[in-house]
Design an enzyme around this catalytic site. Sequence first.
Site, mmCIF file in Angstrom:
data_model
loop_
_atom_site.group_PDB
_atom_site.id
_atom_site.type_symbol
_atom_site.label_atom_id
_atom_site.label_comp_id
_atom_site.label_asym_id
_atom_site.label_seq_id
_atom_site.Cartn_x
_atom_site.Cartn_y
_atom_site.Cartn_z
ATOM 1 N N SER A 125 20.207 4.054 -34.502
ATOM 2 C CA SER A 125 21.316 3.236 -34.859
ATOM 3 C C SER A 125 22.488 3.921 -35.502
ATOM 4 C CB SER A 125 20.813 2.145 -35.775
ATOM 5 O OG SER A 125 21.702 1.564 -36.464
ATOM 6 N N TYR A 150 15.899 -0.984 -43.825
ATOM 7 C CA TYR A 150 15.906 -0.710 -42.407
ATOM 8 C C TYR A 150 16.546 0.435 -41.871
ATOM 9 C CZ TYR A 150 17.918 -1.546 -37.734
ATOM 10 O OH TYR A 150 18.082 -1.128 -36.511
ATOM 11 N N LYS A 154 15.052 4.244 -39.772
ATOM 12 C CA LYS A 154 15.772 5.021 -38.833
ATOM 13 C C LYS A 154 16.150 6.405 -39.072
ATOM 14 C CE LYS A 154 15.708 1.513 -35.906
ATOM 15 N NZ LYS A 154 14.525 1.398 -34.862
HETATM 16 P P1 NAD Z 1 13.952 -7.096 -31.128
HETATM 17 O O1 NAD Z 1 13.450 -7.488 -32.368
HETATM 18 O O2 NAD Z 1 14.381 -8.220 -30.144
HETATM 19 O O3 NAD Z 1 12.897 -6.083 -30.335
HETATM 20 C C1 NAD Z 1 11.892 -5.478 -30.894
HETATM 21 C C2 NAD Z 1 10.564 -6.024 -30.568
HETATM 22 O O4 NAD Z 1 9.551 -5.108 -31.202
HETATM 23 C C3 NAD Z 1 10.269 -7.439 -30.549
HETATM 24 O O5 NAD Z 1 9.988 -7.767 -29.361
HETATM 25 C C4 NAD Z 1 8.936 -7.365 -31.432
HETATM 26 O O6 NAD Z 1 8.162 -8.474 -31.139
HETATM 27 C C5 NAD Z 1 8.499 -5.987 -31.242
HETATM 28 N N1 NAD Z 1 7.716 -5.307 -32.464
HETATM 29 C C6 NAD Z 1 7.945 -5.149 -33.905
HETATM 30 N N2 NAD Z 1 7.146 -4.676 -34.586
HETATM 31 C C7 NAD Z 1 6.112 -4.359 -33.455
HETATM 32 C C8 NAD Z 1 4.801 -3.751 -33.994
HETATM 33 N N3 NAD Z 1 4.373 -3.313 -34.886
HETATM 34 N N4 NAD Z 1 4.051 -3.491 -32.610
HETATM 35 C C9 NAD Z 1 4.486 -4.069 -31.411
HETATM 36 N N5 NAD Z 1 5.509 -4.753 -31.491
HETATM 37 C C10 NAD Z 1 6.471 -4.761 -32.362
HETATM 38 O O7 NAD Z 1 15.157 -6.046 -31.465
HETATM 39 P P2 NAD Z 1 16.148 -5.372 -30.401
HETATM 40 O O8 NAD Z 1 17.381 -5.698 -31.016
HETATM 41 O O9 NAD Z 1 15.782 -5.604 -29.083
HETATM 42 O O10 NAD Z 1 16.210 -3.969 -30.944
HETATM 43 C C11 NAD Z 1 15.002 -2.895 -30.179
HETATM 44 C C12 NAD Z 1 15.208 -1.689 -31.242
HETATM 45 O O11 NAD Z 1 16.640 -1.277 -31.144
HETATM 46 C C13 NAD Z 1 14.820 -1.729 -32.517
HETATM 47 O O12 NAD Z 1 14.039 -0.673 -32.916
HETATM 48 C C14 NAD Z 1 16.089 -1.938 -33.626
HETATM 49 O O13 NAD Z 1 15.946 -1.363 -34.694
HETATM 50 C C15 NAD Z 1 17.037 -0.811 -32.558
HETATM 51 N N6 NAD Z 1 18.329 -1.080 -32.748
HETATM 52 C C16 NAD Z 1 18.897 -2.608 -32.410
HETATM 53 C C17 NAD Z 1 20.102 -2.741 -32.958
HETATM 54 C C18 NAD Z 1 20.721 -4.083 -32.655
HETATM 55 O O14 NAD Z 1 21.883 -4.378 -33.031
HETATM 56 N N7 NAD Z 1 19.988 -5.060 -31.956
HETATM 57 C C19 NAD Z 1 21.270 -1.751 -33.307
HETATM 58 C C20 NAD Z 1 20.625 -0.299 -33.414
HETATM 59 C C21 NAD Z 1 19.339 -0.174 -33.358
HETATM 60 N N1 UFG Z 2 30.101 -10.395 -39.853
HETATM 61 C C1 UFG Z 2 30.936 -11.784 -40.199
HETATM 62 N N2 UFG Z 2 30.282 -12.614 -40.297
HETATM 63 C C2 UFG Z 2 28.921 -12.901 -39.838
HETATM 64 C C3 UFG Z 2 28.112 -11.921 -39.803
HETATM 65 C C4 UFG Z 2 28.896 -10.516 -39.346
HETATM 66 O O1 UFG Z 2 31.896 -11.537 -40.487
HETATM 67 O O2 UFG Z 2 28.324 -14.065 -40.069
HETATM 68 C C5 UFG Z 2 30.818 -9.182 -39.701
HETATM 69 C C6 UFG Z 2 30.348 -8.074 -40.542
HETATM 70 O O3 UFG Z 2 30.925 -8.202 -41.988
HETATM 71 C C7 UFG Z 2 30.685 -6.905 -39.722
HETATM 72 C C8 UFG Z 2 31.009 -7.287 -38.428
HETATM 73 O O4 UFG Z 2 30.730 -8.501 -38.340
HETATM 74 O O5 UFG Z 2 32.110 -6.514 -40.252
HETATM 75 C C9 UFG Z 2 29.648 -6.998 -37.589
HETATM 76 O O6 UFG Z 2 28.317 -7.454 -38.324
HETATM 77 P P1 UFG Z 2 27.001 -7.224 -37.414
HETATM 78 O O7 UFG Z 2 25.892 -7.759 -38.885
HETATM 79 O O8 UFG Z 2 26.972 -8.132 -36.250
HETATM 80 O O9 UFG Z 2 26.703 -5.686 -37.349
HETATM 81 P P2 UFG Z 2 26.729 -4.506 -38.315
HETATM 82 O O10 UFG Z 2 27.775 -3.614 -38.042
HETATM 83 O O11 UFG Z 2 26.633 -4.864 -39.762
HETATM 84 O O12 UFG Z 2 25.313 -3.784 -38.171
HETATM 85 C C10 UFG Z 2 24.584 -3.805 -36.916
HETATM 86 C C11 UFG Z 2 23.122 -4.106 -36.846
HETATM 87 C C12 UFG Z 2 22.451 -2.744 -37.690
HETATM 88 C C13 UFG Z 2 22.963 -1.702 -37.129
HETATM 89 C C14 UFG Z 2 24.490 -1.542 -36.904
HETATM 90 C C15 UFG Z 2 25.095 -0.133 -36.286
HETATM 91 O O13 UFG Z 2 22.700 -5.118 -37.503
HETATM 92 O O14 UFG Z 2 21.139 -3.072 -37.465
HETATM 93 O O15 UFG Z 2 24.960 -2.708 -36.240
HETATM 94 O O16 UFG Z 2 24.370 -0.176 -35.048
HETATM 95 F F1 UFG Z 2 22.373 -0.678 -37.600
#
Ligand code: NAD
Ligand code: UFG
Length: 340
Positions: A125, A150, A154
């Site tokens: 991330s 979290y 990562k």
């Molecule tokens: P998500 O929660 O939709 O998907 C993650 C999946 O992992 C889920 O289906 C959950 O059931 C499964 N899981 C969690 N713990 C587990 C375990 N111990 N064993 C087996 N399965 C397990 O999340 P996502 O948005 O699809 O994110 C996927 C990956 O990308 C994650 O590692 C997340 O941290 C990373 N990531 C997501 C974002 C974002 O904004 N969505 C940003 C940066 C990184």
């Molecule tokens: N925001 C609002 N109102 C809300 C939610 C968010 O104003 O209800 C704003 C936040 O302050 C920020 C922007 O919208 O300025 C984006 O916020 P998000 O929570 O959607 O995303 P972040 O950038 O804070 O974080 C996300 C994921 C993290 C990841 C990061 C970088 O949640 O897990 O992007 O990939 F690490």
Amino acid sequence: MKILVTGGAGYIGSHTLIELYKAGHEAVVIDNLCNSSSESLRRVGLITGAKIPFFKVDIRDSKGLDGVFDTHPDFDCCIHFAGLKAVGESVSKPLEYYENNINGTLVLLDSMRRHGVKNIIFSSSATVYGNPAVIPITEKCPKGECTNPYGQTKSMLEQVLTDLQKSDPEWNVVLLRYFNPIGAHESGMIGENPNGIPNNLMPYITQVAVGKRKELGVFGKDYDTPDGTGVRDYIHVVDLARGHVCALKAITGKCGLAIYNLGTGHGYSVLDIVNTFQRVNGVTVPYSIKPRRPGDIATCYSDPAKAYRELGWKAQFGIEEMCRDSWNWQKKNPNGFEGE
Ligand code: NAD
Ligand code: UFG
């Protein structure tokens, strides 16, 4: 290639399955469904026409993983999505986050090694950059201080994978640093399905638009940005999914350790997103300005040039398509995968 996809029932995993099959690969999914539903996999099956093997296994369950590797001894690579990802929850439940994400990945890596699978693509991330030293952020930008458990998981897992690859050059490790994934598959059949009150901006907006929540709180209007609200690099989840398919090229090319940003290179503010969402979809999203959210930074966007240079990957979709597809998913599935 044959790919083990952990967390494949989740938001990014389910979209990646579709792109893997489109590109001619095959996959096997493991997921404990702690934050997803097998309905997403059923729908991926409808979209791809493929019967994708699924094991309801926790990545911390070494014996369960052995069962998967014994049934499928021919994986070329693992794409590792499984993990807990709610920033706020990680602050109140640090042990659960370290245990699930760190221990889970250690158990998975040990199992992969014992079964001779030494190629992995890891979901990292942009959060590992902390408050970034330079904007746009290149992969050379030093990692920064993560403000929550979290993010720490990562950052620590990147280090674990880096050390592992260093210890045994047979490993190929790709660390993909995602920026802010939003949007959904064009069919509107799969998408992001957060539990409870959404933490992230786009799911909150779509839930306001669909009438599930009254108004959006905009967290801060006094940042040093053009309109005072936070600026992020939003990326369409289908582009992100394609980034994983392209990352397989690095694995095939025996990359050793490789790190790529997956973003568009464009920064949009919270109000840019709200205004675009309203305009493109013809819906109203009431909002009010709230105090800053602790831990947030003003601006975060990528320089994605390295992924283009080395993998030929570049985001195709713009912010309008992201807003359109997020809404298409939400309005067709007001209650996510749970039906009416
Ligand atoms: P998500 O929660 O939709 O998907 C993650 C999946 O992992 C889920 O289906 C959950 O059931 C499964 N899981 C969690 N713990 C587990 C375990 N111990 N064993 C087996 N399965 C397990 O999340 P996502 O948005 O699809 O994110 C996927 C990956 O990308 C994650 O590692 C997340 O941290 C990373 N990531 C997501 C974002 C974002 O904004 N969505 C940003 C940066 C990184
Ligand atoms: N925001 C609002 N109102 C809300 C939610 C968010 O104003 O209800 C704003 C936040 O302050 C920020 C922007 O919208 O300025 C984006 O916020 P998000 O929570 O959607 O995303 P972040 O950038 O804070 O974080 C996300 C994921 C993290 C990841 C990061 C970088 O949640 O897990 O992007 O990939 F690490």
